[in-house]
Design a protein around this motif. Structure first.
Motif, short mmCIF file in Angstrom:
data_model
loop_
_atom_site.label_atom_id
_atom_site.label_comp_id
_atom_site.label_asym_id
_atom_site.label_seq_id
_atom_site.Cartn_x
_atom_site.Cartn_y
_atom_site.Cartn_z
N ASN A 25 0.84 -1.20 0.00
CA ASN A 25 0.00 0.00 0.00
C ASN A 25 0.88 1.25 0.00
O ASN A 25 0.98 1.97 0.99
CB ASN A 25 -0.93 0.01 1.22
CG ASN A 25 -2.02 1.06 1.11
OD1 ASN A 25 -2.29 1.58 0.03
ND2 ASN A 25 -2.63 1.40 2.22
N LEU A 27 -4.64 3.09 -0.50
CA LEU A 27 -5.85 2.50 0.08
C LEU A 27 -6.03 2.98 1.50
O LEU A 27 -5.04 3.15 2.23
CB LEU A 27 -5.73 0.97 0.05
CG LEU A 27 -5.63 0.31 -1.31
CD1 LEU A 27 -5.40 -1.18 -1.18
CD2 LEU A 27 -6.85 0.59 -2.17
N VAL A 57 -8.08 -0.44 -10.91
CA VAL A 57 -8.13 -1.61 -10.04
C VAL A 57 -8.21 -2.83 -10.95
O VAL A 57 -9.21 -3.03 -11.65
CB VAL A 57 -9.33 -1.57 -9.09
CG1 VAL A 57 -9.41 -2.84 -8.26
CG2 VAL A 57 -9.27 -0.34 -8.19
N VAL A 97 -4.05 -0.48 -8.42
CA VAL A 97 -4.29 -1.44 -7.36
C VAL A 97 -4.54 -2.79 -8.01
O VAL A 97 -5.28 -2.88 -8.99
CB VAL A 97 -5.53 -1.06 -6.51
CG1 VAL A 97 -5.80 -2.10 -5.44
CG2 VAL A 97 -5.37 0.33 -5.93
N VAL A 129 -6.05 -6.56 -7.15
CA VAL A 129 -6.77 -7.44 -6.23
C VAL A 129 -6.55 -8.87 -6.71
O VAL A 129 -6.82 -9.18 -7.88
CB VAL A 129 -8.28 -7.12 -6.20
CG1 VAL A 129 -9.02 -8.11 -5.32
CG2 VAL A 129 -8.51 -5.69 -5.73
N LEU A 158 -11.78 -2.16 -0.21
CA LEU A 158 -11.10 -1.14 -1.02
C LEU A 158 -11.41 0.27 -0.52
O LEU A 158 -10.54 1.16 -0.55
CB LEU A 158 -11.53 -1.27 -2.48
CG LEU A 158 -10.93 -2.42 -3.28
CD1 LEU A 158 -11.66 -2.57 -4.61
CD2 LEU A 158 -9.43 -2.20 -3.52
#
Length: 792
Positions: free
Chosen positions: A320, A325, A542, A582, A584, A620
């Protein structure tokens, strides 16, 4: 009132007793009215209570997977999950849930790791004990599985796991011991594999000498499904119950073995006593138990809140940079990836259930940010097709998503018609709607396609399509249950999609059958171009990547930790175009991240269950802190781990790394530095540790003050590891405590070490010695990659 079990057993003749020791069907046990023994009903777990049908059963709740739940490092959460699963079981009159799975993550290639908690035996055992208490406090039995050394799937029904005694007791048996000692689990499941040359279902040393002997276990040991190979050796080797039924190796053969003197009738009496004890505990002996009337349904508001919270709390912040985030709610977000629009919420095999819905990350994030989210599909992530989804195929009988299936006997007579909402059906294992043997089936669906379509069939047999095309599909013979768990497929992409897909198949035995219907995949280069354009026009990109049930499944192990398809290339392209990126990771187990230096933040999201998209969105945006800590060490490259191969050599799988699996081996220098250590997780806080003190005793404690110097309220998990002085003893987790602290505040935390981690197995005396030698050090850490204090 406790029954006189010995008197009940004595009242039965030998054939009646033996009849009770094999299942009556795939998931039920026989009744015996003469002693008021009622039918007992089992269901697969642990990510939901599927019920008595392997597929096509009732709609049930889909929970987050075990590694994601375990990542909370929270025994209270594990207890809550057990309670919720008990409610799911009681709603279906299920007596025993076949879980938890407490095999260890020996190597990250294991295909079934998503069902199991961790690579660490203490973390696994304590979470399992809490889960068991949650189930059994409601009168629903738990079943610890799979006893033992069952950490991979390759050749799983024949492999000989070769494990030295020290490793067996200190690692692989320890979670079972903890769950039995701390929670009194009512049943245990024997594995498919051999252990040191002896089948698990007939392993006298493990079943009788250790579990029932040294541990004093009064519960039941059942076989995994179709695992029992012998009559007298299994009966004498500690196995109490053969599953499934009604067929199996026992029955009349076991009765004959007793009469021939190969099995003492007292052994049979012990098996039946244990079975009746289980029946008494779950309310199937004597007066039938009563069940609550108003249990939450899978779509209820309370279930939605529980599942979202449980999943989000296990999501783990791996990286991060510059506090990207939680996301700024005013940001324009480009949400990219096949896993974003088709989020994987459960693994493959017997843990699968039929959920009411599965929320994607795109749905979850859009619900919170509205039109500030632009969702873009990603590159293909599968090599094998899957049954139809999203209404691509509908059943002619009712127009609903799914297919129609008609079953026939050998003479061509119709046995049954069934509607299958999942576009697949089990034949030959748990069918109860007709009598007779199924010899053939016809599968029919209407096709709804606006463009090129991939169509096909799934299942073992000789197939004939409506256009006259014929072909066989055969199992590869790679392992037990392939016809059910990983059936073969065949697909085609017609120039024009037909209005109806119809196929007939001959059937000889048991298997899973279905129709395939999905939109044909686009070219990778076009997909990546679309993603780059979306990323360049947003404030933050993302990207959701991950694995599927092809890699995370029962019956098949992985061959690599690389993401399938061109997902790495997708991330690289997006990171090059986006202002901030980002990633995931929608996977239950470690993956390689070659793009890690070029992205700003990474969230590991596991397989988050039916509310998965809502949980990821909440994490998120910081609505629920993703306070997870890794339960498995992430290797930095394929092969860069203390244990790696899952492929037996001449039928033997050597556990040659001994007690140095996972973080233990990395810390000892037996494998390169990992990408992320067990216990790693940043959350949304920042922490200072001070005033670390040792409190001595039989099992010492550590006290420490932790201060949250970050901007958000956060949950910290204080971990304590013991580093023994002996070079042949690995570092090991000995305790942890979690605390939630507001920004700028401090908390005093006490971590009690577990006395069972102070023992060492004496291989000469074949027993436990009192404790490790003195002189070791305690490591107080946020994972072994972030050690905050050392105490001698």
């Amino acid at each position: 009132m406790t029954s006189d079990l010995a008197a009940l057993v004595k009242s039965l003749d030998l054939p009646a007793k033996v009849r009770l020791l094999t299942g009556a069907s795939a998931f039920t046990l026989a009744d015996e009215p003469s002693i008021e023994l009622h039918e007992m009903r089992f269901s697969d777990g642990p990510t939901g209570v599927r019920g008595l049908k392997f597929t096509g059963g009732r709609v049930v709740t889909l929970f987050p997977n075990a590694t994601l739940l375990a990542s909370a490092w929270d025994e209270q959460s594990a207890y809550e999950v057990g309670q919720l699963l008990a409610e799911e079981a009681m709603a279906q009159r299920i007596h025993v849930v076949l879980g938890p799975t407490i095999n260890l993550h020996r190597t990250a290639l294991g295909g079934r790791l998503f069902e199991a908690y961790s690579e660490d035996p203490l973390l696994t055992g304590r979470l399992a004990a809490a889960y068991v208490r949650g189930l059994q406090d409601s009168g629903v039995g738990a079943c610890l599985k799979h006893l033992v050394a069952n950490e991979s799937e390759t050749e799983r029904n024949t492999v000989n796991s070769v494990v030295d005694g020290k490793t067996l007791h200190e690692l692989y048996l320890l979670p079972f011991e903890i769950a039995i000692e701390d929670a009194g689990a009512w049943s245990v499941m024997g594995a498919y594999n051999d252990v040191n040359g002896v089948a698990s279902t007939e392993n006298h040393h493990i079943n009788n000498e250790v579990v029932k002997g040294a541990w004093g276990y009064p519960g039941l040991i059942m076989s995994d499904w179709f695992a029992t190979k012998t009559v007298a050796p299994a009966a004498n080797g500690g196995l109490d119950l053969v599953m499934p039924g009604p067929d199996g190796p026992w029955g009349d053969a076991l009765t004959a073995a007793v009469r021939a003197g190969e099995v003492d009738e007292a052994v049979i009496d012990d098996h039946v006593t244990r079975l009746l004890r289980l029946a008494e505990r779950v309310g199937a002996l004597g007066a039938p138990r009563e069940y609550p009337a108003d249990l939450p349904v899978p779509t209820s508001r309370v279930r939605r809140e529980q599942l979202t919270r449980l999943a989000a709390r296990g999501i783990t912040v791996l990286k991060n940079d510059r506090d990207l985030l939680p996301l700024d709610r005013s940001a324009r977000v480009a949400l990219i990836g096949r896993h974003a629009v088709e989020t994987i919420t459960m693994g493959g095999g017997s843990a699968g259930v039929n959920p009411p819905y599965q929320v994607s990350v795109a749905e979850g994030l859009s619900a919170l940010l509205g039109d500030r989210v632009t969702a873009v599909d990603g590159v293909a992530v599968r090599t094998q097709p899957v049954p139809a989804r999203d209404g691509f195929l509908t059943a002619p009988s009712n127009g609903q998503p799914g297919i129609d299936v008609i079953l026939y006997d050998a003479a061509g007579g119709e046995l049954e018609r069934r509607y299958c909402a999942q576009a697949k059906t089990m034949i030959g294992m748990d069918d109860d709607g007709f009598t007779g043997t199924v010899a053939a089936a016809r599968l029919v669906a209407d096709v709804h396609s606006d463009g090129p379509a991939e169509l096909g069939v799934m299942g073992v047999g000789d197939w004939t399509l409506s256009d006259g095309t014929s072909f066989p599909l055969r199992a590869s013979g790679s392992g037990i249950g392939e016809e059910v768990l990983t059936p073969p497929t065949r697909t085609f992409v017609p120039s024009t999609a037909p209005d109806r897909l119809e196929a007939e198949v001959t059937i000889d035995g048991m298997g899973l059958y279905g129709l395939i219907g999905n939109a044909a995949s686009r070219e990778t280069v076009d997909v990546i171009d679309d993603a780059v354009r979306a990323a360049a026009g947003a404030d933050v990109a993302v990207v959701v990547v991950g694995l599927t049930e092809e890699q995370e499944t029962e019956s098949v192990d992985k061959t690599t930790l690389r993401l399938p398809g061109a997902q790495d290339a997708l991330v690289e392209a997006v990171a090059g175009a986006a202002r901030r990126t980002v990633v995931v990771v929608n996977a239950a187990t470690p993956v390689l991240m070659p793009w890690l230096p070029r992205v700003d933040a990474v969230l590991w999201a596991g397989l988050p269950g039916q509310e998965g998209g809502h949980a990821v969105a909440a994490a998120l945006l910081g609505d629920i802190e993703p306070a997870g800590r890794l339960v498995t060490t992430f290797p930095a490259a394929d092969g860069a781990a203390p244990a790696w191969s899952v492929t037996p050599v001449d039928g033997r799988l050597e556990y040659g790394e001994g007690t140095f699996i996972g973080y233990r081996g990395h810390f000892a220098g037996r494998a390169p530095e990992p990408a992320f250590w067990l216990g790693h997780g940043l959350g949304y806080g920042e922490w200072e540790y001070s005033d670390v003190r040792l409190v001595t005793g039989d099992a010492p404690s550590i006290t420490v003050t932790v201060k949250n110097v970050g901007r958000h309220e956060s949950r910290e998990v204080v971990q304590v590891y013991l580093r023994p002085v002996e070079p042949d003893e690995p570092v090991r987790l000995v305790g942890w405590t979690a605390v939630t602290v507001e920004p700028g505040k401090s908390a005093r935390v006490t971590v009690h070490t577990d006395r069972r981690l102070w023992r060492r197995w004496d291989t000469t005396a074949q027993t436990w010695s009192d404790r490790l030698a003195d002189g070791g050090k305690f490591l107080v850490a946020r994972g072994l990659g972030d050690i905050r204090a050392t105490v001698s």
